[in-house]
Each structure stands twice: as structure tokens, then as C-alpha cells.
Design a protein around this motif. Structure first.
Motif, PDB file in Angstrom:
ATOM      1  N   TRP A   1      20.125 -36.161 -23.671  1.00  0.00           N
ATOM      2  CA  TRP A   1      18.660 -36.167 -23.599  1.00  0.00           C
ATOM      3  C   TRP A   1      18.086 -34.835 -24.096  1.00  0.00           C
ATOM      4  O   TRP A   1      17.080 -34.827 -24.808  1.00  0.00           O
TER       5      TRP A   1
ATOM      6  N   GLN B 268      12.103 -43.579 -32.158  1.00  0.00           N
ATOM      7  CA  GLN B 268      12.802 -43.007 -31.017  1.00  0.00           C
ATOM      8  C   GLN B 268      14.284 -43.400 -31.031  1.00  0.00           C
ATOM      9  O   GLN B 268      15.162 -42.609 -30.672  1.00  0.00           O
TER      10      GLN B 268
ATOM     11  N   ASP C 202      10.318 -38.371 -27.102  1.00  0.00           N
ATOM     12  CA  ASP C 202       9.261 -38.284 -26.083  1.00  0.00           C
ATOM     13  C   ASP C 202       9.445 -39.258 -24.932  1.00  0.00           C
ATOM     14  O   ASP C 202       8.499 -39.559 -24.204  1.00  0.00           O
TER      15      ASP C 202
ATOM     16  N   GLY D 188      11.694 -40.098 -21.300  1.00  0.00           N
ATOM     17  CA  GLY D 188      12.414 -39.332 -20.296  1.00  0.00           C
ATOM     18  C   GLY D 188      13.879 -39.708 -20.209  1.00  0.00           C
ATOM     19  O   GLY D 188      14.357 -40.666 -20.834  1.00  0.00           O
ATOM     20  N   GLU D 189      14.583 -38.967 -19.363  1.00  0.00           N
ATOM     21  CA  GLU D 189      16.031 -39.170 -19.217  1.00  0.00           C
ATOM     22  C   GLU D 189      16.342 -40.547 -18.654  1.00  0.00           C
ATOM     23  O   GLU D 189      17.294 -41.209 -19.098  1.00  0.00           O
TER      24      GLU D 189
ATOM     25  N   TYR E 152      18.170 -34.899 -27.831  1.00  0.00           N
ATOM     26  CA  TYR E 152      17.156 -35.842 -28.290  1.00  0.00           C
ATOM     27  C   TYR E 152      15.756 -35.241 -28.141  1.00  0.00           C
ATOM     28  O   TYR E 152      14.917 -35.330 -29.047  1.00  0.00           O
ATOM     29  N   PHE E 153      15.513 -34.591 -26.999  1.00  0.00           N
ATOM     30  CA  PHE E 153      14.212 -33.974 -26.760  1.00  0.00           C
ATOM     31  C   PHE E 153      13.943 -32.855 -27.764  1.00  0.00           C
ATOM     32  O   PHE E 153      12.816 -32.695 -28.253  1.00  0.00           O
TER      33      PHE E 153
END
Length: 475
Positions: free
Chosen positions: A28, A57, A37, A39-40, A31-32
Motif C-alpha cells: 500500500w 487505480q 488514493d 486505503g489499505e 501504491y500510495f
């Protein structure tokens, strides 16, 4: 291009994630960092097939997984939402470039010739890599399965050697089999040559293909030069004899044998290549200035290589601090005095060339002042800046002169200009430089050193170091 179904992409991405060794939180965070955008918890639900994500995404998650796979295995497996069809697979120059860069990543040095050969096949060519030996007398083939029967080629008498001498290319057509020899370059430094043989659809007379071969040789040379710094696989091909510890230390301290900017070219060399014991050269180029130096501690003491390395390190340190000739001189004197006292005298020359107007400042510690050779005048000797060896005596007066465009500055050691034949005849050093200064500068240096070696039967009384700089004039 075709679109991959979202669920199929999710399934493969999840399977690839399982092979990355990352925790969910680590994935995560990656990815972040890419701009993701969600959440985990949403990412976990996506990987388990409990929810879907927008296309962009999903591709960010795939990219985060692929970055980790690149680190672990070097292979990209997670698919993106858009799949490239076969009709857009890179071909020709783009495929060669991609193949060269991708193949060279994480490749050990000895793998590079095979990588270059594989990339060249995208241009319809078969390639063999030849590297110049340390004596610059032979071009040594890097033997692969495709080039198992190649033999060394003499630089002075072969077509391949002719391409190397002129830093260019030579096209031959023997028995209806065309062949292109292209110099392998790292900037302006010659590393060897490429032998390029066309396939059935390639025409070496095509100017566009010749241009592609030129950038292939240049990029390959840069990759080889870079790889040589972290492995020995290419160096062992170039090395034909054993180097002792002193020679190994001094060679590792040398800069590239050739370098250039828009207004100056510098080239150097030293002999005996495998038995140099106490001499070296250095230089640095900028937009406005060329700094040059040689150091010579002789061949008679076991500490000569350490003394020269100390002088070289002190000189570089002072130069990189922005100090001029006086500061460089003082730094070398101080370092040698502190380490060796007057036990190991180090002779040498420091020079500073202003590239805007040709102003030259030199100081010489020892017995071999610099020479200046020009097209409209004979050799001139800059002997006004002489002082005792570094570490001894007081500072010298700095000699100054003005170079004209095309003038050649020559720094050298006594081992070169004082080389003698078995009968005692002294090597005509200045005449030899003058006779060969019409060549490309690294070839001038090579020919002068080879001539000196032949004259004295490779029996030098001192290390022979040559450093040349040609100023082309202001821009």
C-alpha cells in the motif's frame, strides 16, 4: 491495443503480489507513493476479489507490484489494463535501444558483449566486440558462442585497426560479404571496435543504418566503461600480462585516457603498461578551464607508487577545493613532506589552461618542462617555472604563455624524452610528437608511446608518461 478484463487483471496482480514478499502495508505504501488514493483496507479487499477498483487505480497497484518484482527477479509479470498487441512491438532502432538498456541493467560486465549482440539483431546485424589491449597494439575479441573463432587483430596493420586509429568507421566488401568496423567509444575515449555483419535485409551502405550503428557503438562504449568499474570480466580480456601491485595501483588512479569538451581535447598514456612503477597523470575539464598534471617518482624505490598516489590525491583535493596552481603546489608539497620527507622526490608539472583566451600557466618541479607545438612555429619550451621536486625547496615562478588555436601542449616525463636505444641513441621525442600531431589526439599519444617503446626495445630507464592537450580556440 486490447483491454484486459478487470477481474482477469485483478487475479494475476494478486498472484504476482504473493510472490513479491511484501506485506499488505508495504504494498500500500508503494501504491500510495505512485499516487494511489484508496486505503489499505480497500486495497486488501481488491486483492481478495471482494471489490473492484477504477482502471487507473488497478494499474497503479500493478505498477507497485512490478517495481518490487524488478527488484527481486528483474522480470515484470503483473499486467496492466491495456495490453499492447504484437503490431506495436518495437522494431528496428527502438527495439535495439530498448534491448540494449534493458539487457544491460544488472548485467555483470562479461555479459555486455552478448547483450550488445542481441540488441544489434534488431537492426538486422550480427556484432562482435573487440577491446583494445592495455598496450594498444591489439584488438582482443570478446569470445561468445557466436564469435568463438575470432582472433586478435593488430591495430597498426588491419582494417579494424584503421577504424580504431581514426576513431571512425571503415566499410569493407570482401568476397561479396560487406563488413563494417565501428570504433567503440566512451565519449572520446577509444575502447575498441565493433565488427558488424549485415543479415539478408540490412544494407550497410544505407546512411540511416550507419547512423544507427554509430549510436550503437557509442552507447555500448558507455555501458562497457561503466560496467568495468564494478567487475573484472572485461578487463581480463584487455590484459595480456600480469600487473604488479604498483602498476595496478597507478592504473586504478588514472582518469580516462581521453576526454574532450567543445574547445579542448586531452589524451594521455604511459609505458611500460604492465610495469609502470612510479608515474601518473591527471586532468580535469570544465567550461572555462583545463587543469593538467603529471607526477614522476622514478622506478628505483619501493615507495614510488605510494608517493605518486599521495601527490595525485593531494593535487585532486586542492583542485576540487577551487585552489589555483599555488594552492595545488602547496598541497602536494605538504602531503609529500608529511608522509615521505625528502626520501622519495616526486617530479612533475602542474598546468592551467584558460579555454576562453588560451592563457596558459605552468610550474614544473624537476627537469622536463612542457612543450608547445603549433602549425606556424616550431616547438617552444616553457622552462621559466622550474623548481626542485615536490616536497623539496621553495615555490617556483609560474611560467605563462598564450596558446593559439590548434596549438598542442605536451607534458611528459624524463622516461619518455630520455628513452635510449641499445646503442645509446636518444629518442627524438619532440620530432615524433610533431610528426604525429595531425592524427586524432589519442592516436598521437598512442603512436608516440609506441615509437618510444620500439626505440628502446621496451626497456625504459624511467616510466614514460605523456599528456597532450589541444586547444581549438574560443567558441
Amino acid at each position: 491495443m486490447t483491454s484486459l478484463p478487470a477481474e482477469e487483471q485483478r487475479r494475476i496482480v494478486a498472484a504476482c503480489f504473493a510472490r513479491t514478499g511484501l506485506t499488505l502495508k508495504q504494498l500500500w505504501l508503494r501504491y500510495f507513493a505512485l499516487g494511489g488514493d484508496v486505503g489499505e483496507l480497500e486495497l486488501d479487499a481488491f486483492l481478495q476479489g471482494l471489490t473492484t477498483l477504477p482502471r487507473i487505480q488497478r494499474d497503479m497497484v500493478a505498477h507497485a507490484v512490478n517495481e518490487r518484482l524488478d527488484e527481486v527477479t528483474g522480470t515484470r509479470r503483473a499486467p496492466y489494463s491495456t495490453v499492447t498487441g504484437e503490431d506495436t512491438v518495437p522494431r528496428g532502432p527502438l527495439a535495439a535501444l530498448v534491448g540494449l538498456l534493458a539487457g544491460a541493467r544488472r548485467a555483470p560486465p562479461e555479459r555486455l558483449p552478448a547483450v550488445i549482440a542481441a540488441a544489434s539483431r534488431a537492426l538486422g546485424l550480427d556484432v562482435t566486440v573487440y577491446l583494445a589491449d592495455d598496450n594498444q597494439r591489439l584488438l582482443m575479441p570478446f569470445l561468445t558462442e557466436e564469435a568463438a573463432e575470432r582472433v586478435p587483430l593488430a591495430i597498426d596493420i588491419t582494417t579494424a585497426g584503421s577504424a580504431y586509429q581514426h576513431s571512425g568507421s571503415v566499410l569493407t566488401e570482401e568476397q561479396d560479404e560487406p563488413r563494417l568496423w565501428m570504433t567503440l567509444l566512451n565519449g572520446d575515449e577509444r575502447l575498441g571496435v565493433l565488427e558488424l555483419v549485415p543479415g539478408s535485409e540490412a544494407d550497410l551502405r544505407d546512411p540511416a543504418l550507419r547512423d544507427q550503428c554509430r549510436w550503437l557503438a557509442t552507447l555500448s562504449g558507455q555501458l562497457i566503461a561503466s560496467a568495468t568499474r564494478y567487475g573484472d570480466g572485461l578487463d581480463v580480456v584487455r590484459r595480456r600480462h600480469r600487473r604488479g601491485p604498483a602498476a595496478e595501483l597507478l592504473w586504478q588512479n588514472l582518469p580516462p585516457l581521453t576526454a574532450a569538451t567543445r574547445t579542448v581535447v586531452v589524451a594521455g598514456g604511459l609505458e611500460p603498461a604492465y610495469d609502470v612503477r612510479g608515474a601518473a597523470f591527471d586532468y580535469a575539464l570544465s567550461e572555462s578551464t583545463a587543469w593538467l598534471a603529471i607526477f614522476d617518482a622514478g622506478r628505483d624505490t619501493g615507495s614510488a607508487s605510494l608517493a605518486v598516489s599521495t601527490a595525485l590525491a593531494a593535487y585532486r583535493s586542492a583542485r576540487r577545493e577551487g585552489l589555483g596552481l599555488r594552492g595545488q603546489e602547496a598541497a602536494v608539497d605538504k602531503a609529500l613532506s608529511a608522509r615521505f620527507g625528502d626520501a622519495v622526490p616526486v617530479r612533475g608539472t602542474l598546468a592551467e589552461l584558460n579555454l576562453a583566451d588560451g592563457g596558459l600557466r605552468c610550474l614544473e618541479a624537476g627537469r622536463e618542462p612542457p612543450l608547445v607545438l603549433g602549425g606556424g612555429h616550431g616547438p617552444s619550451i616553457m622552462d621559466e617555472g622550474c623548481r626542485p621536486p615536490f616536497g623539496e625547496g621553495s615555490p617556483a615562478r609560474i611560467a605563462t604563455t598564450w596558446l593559439r588555436p590548434g596549438d598542442l601542449l605536451v607534458l611528459h616525463t624524463e622516461g619518455l624524452s630520455g628513452a635510449r636505444a641499445a646503442g645509446g641513441e636518444r629518442f627524438a621525442f619532440a620530432d615524433c610528437v610533431d610528426q604525429n600531431r595531425g592524427q586524432v589526439l589519442p592516436e598521437t599519444a598512442r603512436r608516440v608511446l609506441q615509437a618510444a617503446k620500439s626505440h628502446c626495445g621496451n626497456t625504459f630507464s624511467g616510466d614514460a608518461v605523456l599528456l597532450l592537450a589541444r586547444w581549438s580556440g574560443p567558441l
